[in-house]
Design an enzyme around this catalytic site. Structure first.
Site, short mmCIF file in Angstrom:
data_model
loop_
_atom_site.label_atom_id
_atom_site.label_comp_id
_atom_site.label_asym_id
_atom_site.label_seq_id
_atom_site.Cartn_x
_atom_site.Cartn_y
_atom_site.Cartn_z
N SER A 12 7.49 -23.12 30.06
CA SER A 12 8.23 -23.83 29.00
C SER A 12 9.64 -24.22 29.44
O SER A 12 9.99 -25.41 29.46
CB SER A 12 8.30 -22.95 27.75
OG SER A 12 7.01 -22.56 27.38
N LEU A 13 10.45 -23.23 29.81
CA LEU A 13 11.85 -23.56 30.15
C LEU A 13 11.95 -24.30 31.48
O LEU A 13 12.76 -25.21 31.63
CB LEU A 13 12.71 -22.30 30.20
CG LEU A 13 13.29 -21.80 28.89
CD1 LEU A 13 14.50 -20.91 29.15
CD2 LEU A 13 13.66 -22.89 27.92
N ARG A 37 -2.89 -23.99 41.89
CA ARG A 37 -2.02 -24.55 40.83
C ARG A 37 -1.43 -25.88 41.29
O ARG A 37 -1.27 -26.81 40.51
CB ARG A 37 -0.89 -23.57 40.47
CG ARG A 37 -1.32 -22.33 39.76
CD ARG A 37 -2.02 -22.60 38.44
NE ARG A 37 -1.13 -23.01 37.37
CZ ARG A 37 -1.53 -23.69 36.28
NH1 ARG A 37 -2.79 -24.03 36.14
NH2 ARG A 37 -0.67 -24.03 35.35
N ARG A 133 4.50 -24.50 25.40
CA ARG A 133 3.48 -25.31 26.07
C ARG A 133 2.39 -25.67 25.08
O ARG A 133 1.90 -24.80 24.37
CB ARG A 133 2.88 -24.51 27.22
CG ARG A 133 3.80 -24.46 28.41
CD ARG A 133 3.15 -23.78 29.56
NE ARG A 133 3.31 -22.33 29.45
CZ ARG A 133 2.86 -21.48 30.33
NH1 ARG A 133 2.18 -21.91 31.37
NH2 ARG A 133 3.06 -20.19 30.21
N LYS A 184 22.66 -10.98 22.73
CA LYS A 184 21.31 -11.55 22.49
C LYS A 184 20.27 -10.44 22.56
O LYS A 184 19.33 -10.40 21.75
CB LYS A 184 21.05 -12.64 23.53
CG LYS A 184 19.67 -13.27 23.50
CD LYS A 184 19.70 -14.60 22.78
CE LYS A 184 18.34 -15.20 22.50
NZ LYS A 184 17.54 -15.47 23.67
N ASN A 192 12.89 -8.61 16.87
CA ASN A 192 11.56 -8.89 17.41
C ASN A 192 10.53 -7.75 17.24
O ASN A 192 9.42 -8.00 16.76
CB ASN A 192 11.66 -9.31 18.88
CG ASN A 192 12.49 -10.58 19.05
OD1 ASN A 192 13.15 -11.02 18.11
ND2 ASN A 192 12.46 -11.18 20.22
N SER A 252 9.82 -14.56 19.23
CA SER A 252 9.12 -14.82 20.50
C SER A 252 8.17 -13.66 20.85
O SER A 252 7.08 -13.88 21.37
CB SER A 252 10.14 -15.03 21.63
OG SER A 252 11.03 -13.94 21.68
P1 NAD Z 1 6.52 -19.31 30.54
O1 NAD Z 1 5.53 -18.20 30.58
O2 NAD Z 1 6.24 -20.49 29.69
O3 NAD Z 1 6.76 -19.84 32.02
C1 NAD Z 1 6.88 -19.02 33.13
C2 NAD Z 1 6.20 -19.72 34.29
O4 NAD Z 1 6.52 -19.05 35.51
C3 NAD Z 1 4.66 -19.73 34.16
O5 NAD Z 1 4.21 -21.05 34.32
C4 NAD Z 1 4.22 -18.85 35.33
O6 NAD Z 1 2.98 -19.25 35.87
C5 NAD Z 1 5.36 -19.10 36.30
N1 NAD Z 1 5.45 -18.11 37.39
C6 NAD Z 1 5.46 -16.75 37.31
N2 NAD Z 1 5.54 -16.22 38.55
C7 NAD Z 1 5.59 -17.25 39.41
C8 NAD Z 1 5.66 -17.35 40.85
N3 NAD Z 1 5.70 -16.27 41.61
N4 NAD Z 1 5.71 -18.58 41.39
C9 NAD Z 1 5.66 -19.70 40.63
N5 NAD Z 1 5.58 -19.66 39.27
C10 NAD Z 1 5.54 -18.46 38.68
O7 NAD Z 1 7.91 -18.65 30.16
P2 NAD Z 1 9.15 -19.31 29.39
O8 NAD Z 1 8.85 -19.34 27.93
O9 NAD Z 1 9.55 -20.58 30.06
O10 NAD Z 1 10.25 -18.20 29.61
C11 NAD Z 1 10.97 -18.02 30.81
C12 NAD Z 1 12.16 -17.12 30.50
O11 NAD Z 1 13.03 -17.83 29.64
C13 NAD Z 1 11.77 -15.83 29.75
O12 NAD Z 1 12.56 -14.76 30.16
C14 NAD Z 1 12.06 -16.17 28.30
O13 NAD Z 1 12.36 -15.04 27.49
C15 NAD Z 1 13.29 -17.07 28.46
N6 NAD Z 1 13.48 -18.01 27.33
C16 NAD Z 1 12.46 -18.81 26.91
C17 NAD Z 1 12.68 -19.69 25.87
C18 NAD Z 1 11.59 -20.62 25.38
O14 NAD Z 1 11.81 -21.31 24.39
N7 NAD Z 1 10.44 -20.69 26.00
C19 NAD Z 1 13.95 -19.74 25.24
C20 NAD Z 1 14.97 -18.90 25.71
C21 NAD Z 1 14.72 -18.02 26.76
O1 KPL Z 2 15.66 -15.12 20.00
C1 KPL Z 2 14.90 -14.85 19.11
C2 KPL Z 2 13.48 -14.59 19.49
O2 KPL Z 2 12.57 -14.81 18.68
O3 KPL Z 2 13.28 -14.19 20.65
C3 KPL Z 2 15.39 -14.73 17.70
C4 KPL Z 2 15.03 -15.96 16.91
C5 KPL Z 2 16.90 -14.60 17.72
C6 KPL Z 2 14.85 -13.51 17.03
O4 KPL Z 2 15.26 -12.36 17.69
#
Ligand code: NAD
Ligand code: KPL
Length: 305
Positions: A12-13, A37, A133, A184, A192, A252
């Site tokens: 996602s990120l 992949r 995703r 955070k 959570n 999350s």
């Molecule tokens: P995600 O699971 O959607 O994506 C992670 C990706 O990394 C997956 O596609 C996975 O296959 C890949 N990956 C893992 N190991 C790998 C490797 N060795 N080589 C290549 N690819 C590899 O996760 P996400 O939601 O994007 O979250 C990533 C981080 O960001 C987390 O710590 C999450 O808490 C933080 N985060 C996410 C969001 C959000 O909205 N998704 C928001 C804030 C923070």
């Molecule tokens: O960041 C969050 C999460 O869902 O991971 C919020 C919305 C702040 C709840 O802890």
């Protein structure tokens, strides 16, 4: 050509960052898990970002960790539990002046990464952006937000913040990134796990105000003890504000459990409990919350670490 952005993890990120950087004309290279992949990605023809209902595909070049080219700038966009091993695989490719941007939520993974690449500059990030995703190689930009970046050991901002500006990625250089990460983490610990255990949206916690308040008091004690008094300031009010503002959302962690995905518990509640133990601080409600969550995850057959 300006320094390429290597993006590790096309989740996602990672996709949210890679597509916006590519859209701004900046050089981006995706690093995928393995050759299978990579073949799947090549067949799809690129990464698709869905924003305001409109889908656009960006043909970002991709590779695996086996590619021989040097990496100077690496955006680590995998989950906290994958970060250390994923970066370790790339360590031989990092240049002497490499910089890593760590997007992981929680705390603990940043130090683990820094240990495997001691020569690199590691910059931590804390983001309120939201993406998910809705298909392979497709990401929906669900929540516009902000990303704070900082380096606890070196307060000078890197020049590549200009790239983020060009890519319209809302950001700010933070000289107190650790405080932001702890704040955070505390919010995530107070909200959570309870949403998982009470099987509710964030707003459902308005029915559990006493439990939330007790956890906030213990979390504030922990923050004070580890030298983060600013992160402890008005924590309960902030938690109540977030619960109210995100009442209709599922946290999350709730979404991870509902989708039978591994959670980041060890880098959130697990980290808080570990640090409390290190400081010989007795936080009974936080400890009990962790035990309840671990038992719950086990009962569902999900990893509890
Ligand atoms: P995600 O699971 O959607 O994506 C992670 C990706 O990394 C997956 O596609 C996975 O296959 C890949 N990956 C893992 N190991 C790998 C490797 N060795 N080589 C290549 N690819 C590899 O996760 P996400 O939601 O994007 O979250 C990533 C981080 O960001 C987390 O710590 C999450 O808490 C933080 N985060 C996410 C969001 C959000 O909205 N998704 C928001 C804030 C923070
Ligand atoms: O960041 C969050 C999460 O869902 O991971 C919020 C919305 C702040 C709840 O802890």
């Amino acid at each position: 050509m300006s320094t390429p952005w290597h993006v590790l993890g096309a989740g996602s990120l990672g996709t949210l960052w890679a597509t916006r950087l590519a859209r701004a004309g900046l050089p981006v290279r995706l690093i995928l898990r393995d050759a299978e992949r990579l073949r799947s990605y090549q067949a799809a023809g690129g990464l698709t970002l869905v924003e305001h209902g409109a889908a656009t595909t960006y043909a970002v070049p991709a590779q695996t960790a086996a590619d021989p080219k040097r990496i100077r700038r690496l955006l680590v966009a995998c989950k906290a539990y994958d970060a250390e091993s994923a970066v370790a695989r790339l360590a031989p490719r990092l240049s002497a002046d490499a910089e890593l941007i760590l997007l992981q939520n929680g705390l603990g993974s940043q130090d683990a990464v820094a240990t495997v690449v001691p020569q690199a500059r590691c910059i931590s990030a804390s983001s309120t952006e939201g993406a998910f995703r809705d298909g392979d190689w497709r990401v929906v930009f669900a929540g516009h937000g902000f990303t704070w970046l900082g380096d606890a050991g070196h307060p000078v901002a890197p020049i590549w913040l200009d790239d983020l500006q060009a890519a319209n990625i809302p950001h700010e250089w933070s000289t107190d990134i650790l405080t932001r990460l702890w704040r955070k983490l505390a919010l995530n610990c107070a909200i959570n796990p309870l949403t998982v255990l009470h099987d509710c949206r964030n707003g459902g916690l308005e029915q559990h105000q006493c439990e939330v308040a007790t956890l906030c008091a213990e979390l504030a004690e922990l923050l004070e003890r580890c030298g983060q008094p600013a992160a402890a300031l008005d924590l309960q009010q902030e938690v109540e504000r977030v619960i109210h503002a995100t009442a209709a959302n599922y946290s999350s962690m709730y979404q991870d459990v509902a989708n039978r995905r591994r959670t980041e518990i060890s880098y959130l509640l697990g980290h808080a409990c570990k640090v409390a133990t290190r400081h010989q601080l007795n936080l009974p409600h936080l400890t009990q919350l962790q035990q309840r969550l671990v038992e719950h995850l086990r009962s569902l057959g999900l990893p509890s670490d």
